[in-house]
Design an enzyme around this catalytic site. Sequence first.
Site, PDB file in Angstrom:
ATOM      1  N   LYS A 159      71.800  30.703 -12.210  1.00  0.00           N
ATOM      2  CA  LYS A 159      70.818  29.800 -12.834  1.00  0.00           C
ATOM      3  C   LYS A 159      70.416  30.151 -14.269  1.00  0.00           C
ATOM      4  O   LYS A 159      69.235  30.099 -14.611  1.00  0.00           O
ATOM      5  CB  LYS A 159      69.535  29.777 -11.991  1.00  0.00           C
ATOM      6  CG  LYS A 159      69.682  29.247 -10.604  1.00  0.00           C
ATOM      7  CD  LYS A 159      68.405  29.308  -9.817  1.00  0.00           C
ATOM      8  CE  LYS A 159      68.042  30.704  -9.381  1.00  0.00           C
ATOM      9  NZ  LYS A 159      67.080  30.745  -8.278  1.00  0.00           N
ATOM     10  N   ASP A 195      63.641  32.731  -2.116  1.00  0.00           N
ATOM     11  CA  ASP A 195      62.766  31.549  -2.019  1.00  0.00           C
ATOM     12  C   ASP A 195      63.051  30.696  -0.771  1.00  0.00           C
ATOM     13  O   ASP A 195      62.141  30.045  -0.238  1.00  0.00           O
ATOM     14  CB  ASP A 195      62.830  30.685  -3.296  1.00  0.00           C
ATOM     15  CG  ASP A 195      64.240  30.348  -3.750  1.00  0.00           C
ATOM     16  OD1 ASP A 195      65.214  30.798  -3.111  1.00  0.00           O
ATOM     17  OD2 ASP A 195      64.371  29.631  -4.764  1.00  0.00           O
TER      18      ASP A 195
HETATM   19  C1  BGC Z   1      70.295  31.670  -5.884  1.00  0.00           C
HETATM   20  C2  BGC Z   1      69.581  31.713  -4.561  1.00  0.00           C
HETATM   21  C3  BGC Z   1      68.336  30.855  -4.608  1.00  0.00           C
HETATM   22  C4  BGC Z   1      68.662  29.461  -5.105  1.00  0.00           C
HETATM   23  C5  BGC Z   1      67.439  28.564  -5.205  1.00  0.00           C
HETATM   24  C6  BGC Z   1      70.504  30.249  -6.348  1.00  0.00           C
HETATM   25  O1  BGC Z   1      71.036  30.235  -7.640  1.00  0.00           O
HETATM   26  O2  BGC Z   1      71.532  32.323  -5.802  1.00  0.00           O
HETATM   27  O3  BGC Z   1      69.240  33.036  -4.213  1.00  0.00           O
HETATM   28  O4  BGC Z   1      67.783  30.786  -3.324  1.00  0.00           O
HETATM   29  O5  BGC Z   1      69.271  29.549  -6.374  1.00  0.00           O
HETATM   30  O6  BGC Z   1      66.481  29.061  -6.074  1.00  0.00           O
END
Ligand code: BGC
Length: 458
Positions: A159, A195
Amino acid sequence: MSETSEIARLREFLTELIPNEDQFQRLYRNFCEQIRKGLGANTNKEASTKCYLTYVQDFPTGNETGKFLALDLGGSNFRVLLISLRSNHDAEQTSKIYQLTEKELLGKGSELFDYIAKCLHEFVCENKLEAENLPLGFTFSFPCVQIGLSKATLVRWTKGFNCADTVGEDVGTMLKVAIARRQGLKIDMVAILNDTTGTLMSCAYKNPECNIGLIVGTGCNACYTERVENCERLDAKYKNKPKIIINVEWGAFGEKGGVDHLHTEYDKIIDKNSLNPGAQIYEKMVAGMYLGELVRLIMLRAVNENLVFAQCKLRKHITDILTKKPNCIETKVLSEIANDKGDDWPLVKEYLKKIFNLNDPDIDDCMKFKYVCDVVAKRAGNMLGVTLSALANKVGEKFTIIGVDGTVYRCHPNFDGYMRETLDQFIEKGIRYDIMLSEDGSGRGAALVAAVVQRENA
Ligand code: BGC
């Protein structure tokens, strides 16, 4: 949409983004296979979905009490929360949002954690909590190998985060060290969680039938409750409790080819231009960070092929913007125009003006732009419904609640419907489900994990 021949051409052009039943079935099968591999001790290595053990095995009763701090790191900003749990499913909370800039997102890990500790310190002082030694739950929403509840080794950033010297480190220790560097800050970090786990817990607090947690926000992921006997990688000492939450990390699904049959040229470009090429393939097809970009790439090709804005005076200017301005179409556009209706399309027009400086666009072009946005959102929602049904079938309860959070789910008026469409198709007969919006899973969920940990250790 009325079927003029031009619109039929656009529809034809978008076919590869509208999966058929066979393709969804294949998605279902491939995903189940990855989950099976993820859970297995000898096969975990080859699985794209790593099915991380969270060590969360106790669930809220609704009667947890006490004051807790929570940190929530995982999206474009970061939050600190003070949560007071009262008995009878009642909670009160105060929180503050701190913006993250590129400096934190792309700098050194130790600097990110110093910044977090600084914000935490400010928050504690502002709320006059200096004298209290409060337990803290840390929602850290990135793939981690957990070593028990309060140790978690970062596997990779996702992200848009890419801090140096953090992958392979225990983020719990990094936080503790940063807290220790700030004199006078007394905090007892008792749990690190994802989360999705927070979302499941915050929904289970209201309704014990919640067995799945889903986030469709900037990133995308899900967790679910698994029976311990199905977790080959779980040490025997944890097997005296019946269940454990598994963090599927399904964003990584597709890295071993499970979505090749749905992966279009647009998806490939998104992947190639990302901070993490080759990784998080499924996430890049369904999560908020990427949906707007997908629309941009599709529109660019559609304009070049004279399928949209073919007669528009600003055609060249539109092509320029679509080519030169990545992220010029934000994912929120998909949500905001989803309910706009012909004949006048006021919201679509507003966005075409904002993005392309286009006044008074042709009505057909408005309709087509909205159609492209709908196709991208629907593909994401439908795919998620398929993988969710695989988890619900795996849970195997007659009735399962799916707890959900995240901006895409919350803001897009049709997203819930898109997910249900394929859920209804793929969920086994005899299994019913419902979808429940989580009340701040990342905050309250963290407090709840901290509370159940305390209860069990008492
Ligand atoms: C992460 C997860 C997370 C999700 C939602 C993903 O990019 O790898 O750990 O739960 O985003 O935030």
